[in-house]
Design a protein around this motif. Structure first.
Motif, PDB file in Angstrom:
ATOM      1  N   GLU A  14     -21.714  33.890   0.591  1.00 33.42           N
ATOM      2  CA  GLU A  14     -20.490  34.657   0.796  1.00 33.42           C
ATOM      3  C   GLU A  14     -20.368  35.794  -0.217  1.00 33.42           C
ATOM      4  O   GLU A  14     -20.004  36.911   0.128  1.00 33.42           O
ATOM      5  N   SER A  15     -20.686  35.538  -1.482  1.00 27.71           N
ATOM      6  CA  SER A  15     -20.600  36.585  -2.494  1.00 27.71           C
ATOM      7  C   SER A  15     -21.680  37.642  -2.282  1.00 27.71           C
ATOM      8  O   SER A  15     -21.446  38.824  -2.527  1.00 27.71           O
TER       9      SER A  15
ATOM     10  N   THR B  59      -8.714  39.774  -3.332  1.00 32.17           N
ATOM     11  CA  THR B  59      -8.674  38.531  -2.563  1.00 32.17           C
ATOM     12  C   THR B  59      -9.855  37.636  -2.909  1.00 32.17           C
ATOM     13  O   THR B  59      -9.698  36.427  -3.111  1.00 32.17           O
ATOM     14  N   TYR B  60     -11.031  38.223  -3.016  1.00 35.00           N
ATOM     15  CA  TYR B  60     -12.218  37.431  -3.347  1.00 35.00           C
ATOM     16  C   TYR B  60     -12.132  36.870  -4.754  1.00 35.00           C
ATOM     17  O   TYR B  60     -12.485  35.712  -4.994  1.00 35.00           O
TER      18      TYR B  60
ATOM     19  N   ARG C  87      -9.953  30.147  -7.960  1.00 32.37           N
ATOM     20  CA  ARG C  87      -9.400  28.867  -7.548  1.00 32.37           C
ATOM     21  C   ARG C  87     -10.455  27.844  -7.158  1.00 32.37           C
ATOM     22  O   ARG C  87     -10.181  26.653  -7.088  1.00 32.37           O
ATOM     23  N   SER C  88     -11.673  28.309  -6.903  1.00 33.84           N
ATOM     24  CA  SER C  88     -12.726  27.358  -6.495  1.00 33.84           C
ATOM     25  C   SER C  88     -13.223  26.580  -7.714  1.00 33.84           C
ATOM     26  O   SER C  88     -13.299  27.109  -8.820  1.00 33.84           O
TER      27      SER C  88
ATOM     28  N   VAL D 173      -9.440  36.189  -6.519  1.00 32.67           N
ATOM     29  CA  VAL D 173      -8.439  35.123  -6.563  1.00 32.67           C
ATOM     30  C   VAL D 173      -9.010  33.850  -5.955  1.00 32.67           C
ATOM     31  O   VAL D 173      -8.847  32.747  -6.499  1.00 32.67           O
ATOM     32  N   ALA D 174      -9.711  33.969  -4.830  1.00 35.63           N
ATOM     33  CA  ALA D 174     -10.322  32.789  -4.203  1.00 35.63           C
ATOM     34  C   ALA D 174     -11.416  32.206  -5.088  1.00 35.63           C
ATOM     35  O   ALA D 174     -11.572  30.982  -5.177  1.00 35.63           O
ATOM     36  N   LEU D 175     -12.170  33.054  -5.768  1.00 36.62           N
ATOM     37  CA  LEU D 175     -13.234  32.598  -6.654  1.00 36.62           C
ATOM     38  C   LEU D 175     -12.664  31.861  -7.859  1.00 36.62           C
ATOM     39  O   LEU D 175     -13.211  30.855  -8.300  1.00 36.62           O
TER      40      LEU D 175
END
Length: 146
Positions: A47-48, A134-135, A141-142, A137-139
């Protein structure tokens, strides 16, 4: 075409060549920083990598659009410079009014053309910014973040 009529085509090509080098250098630096971030900072998943490739492609498209705008602006800049120089050389107000009307019509037509391109550049930059935030922030939180 105004630059061609006024004999300023070579000067316009020189200006546009310098601006092309600046835009390409900015794209290369952006692409390299994207690859460095992907390699050393971000999670190494598909994804990255996909986000990095999409980001580099989007930056390339924005650079092409920005260069196109700079090309139009260079022509307008030289047209205005040539008009001012010719007013001092000829000292003819009647010819100056006709030439000013021609230049003003050219600028008005160019403004209508450039309007959509500027909107696309601003929207594209906003889209890239939103995608990155967005990416990130999602990263964050993972659980498996480096």
């Amino acid at each position: 075409s105004f630059a061609f009529v006024e004999g300023q085509l070579q000067a316009m090509y020189a200006i546009c060549g310098r601006r092309l080098v600046i835009v390409v250098a900015a794209w290369i630096l952006s692409s390299c920083s994207q690859l460095v971030l992907h390699t050393f900072c971000w999670a190494t998943n598909d994804e990255s990598l996909l986000l990095s490739v999409i980001s580099i492609a989007a930056a390339g498209q924005l650079c092409v659009l920005i260069y196109s705008l700079l090309h139009v602006f260079a022509g307008l800049e030289l047209g205005i410079d040539q008009f001012c120089a010719s007013m001092f050389e000829r000292q003819s107000m009647s010819a100056g009014v006709i030439r000013w009307n021609l230049l003003q019509a050219l600028m008005r037509r160019s403004a209508h053309t450039v309007e959509g391109a500027l909107l696309a550049v601003c929207s594209g930059l906003l889209g890239v910014l939103v995608a990155h935030v967005t990416y990130l922030v999602a990263l964050e939180r993972s659980p498996g973040v480096r």
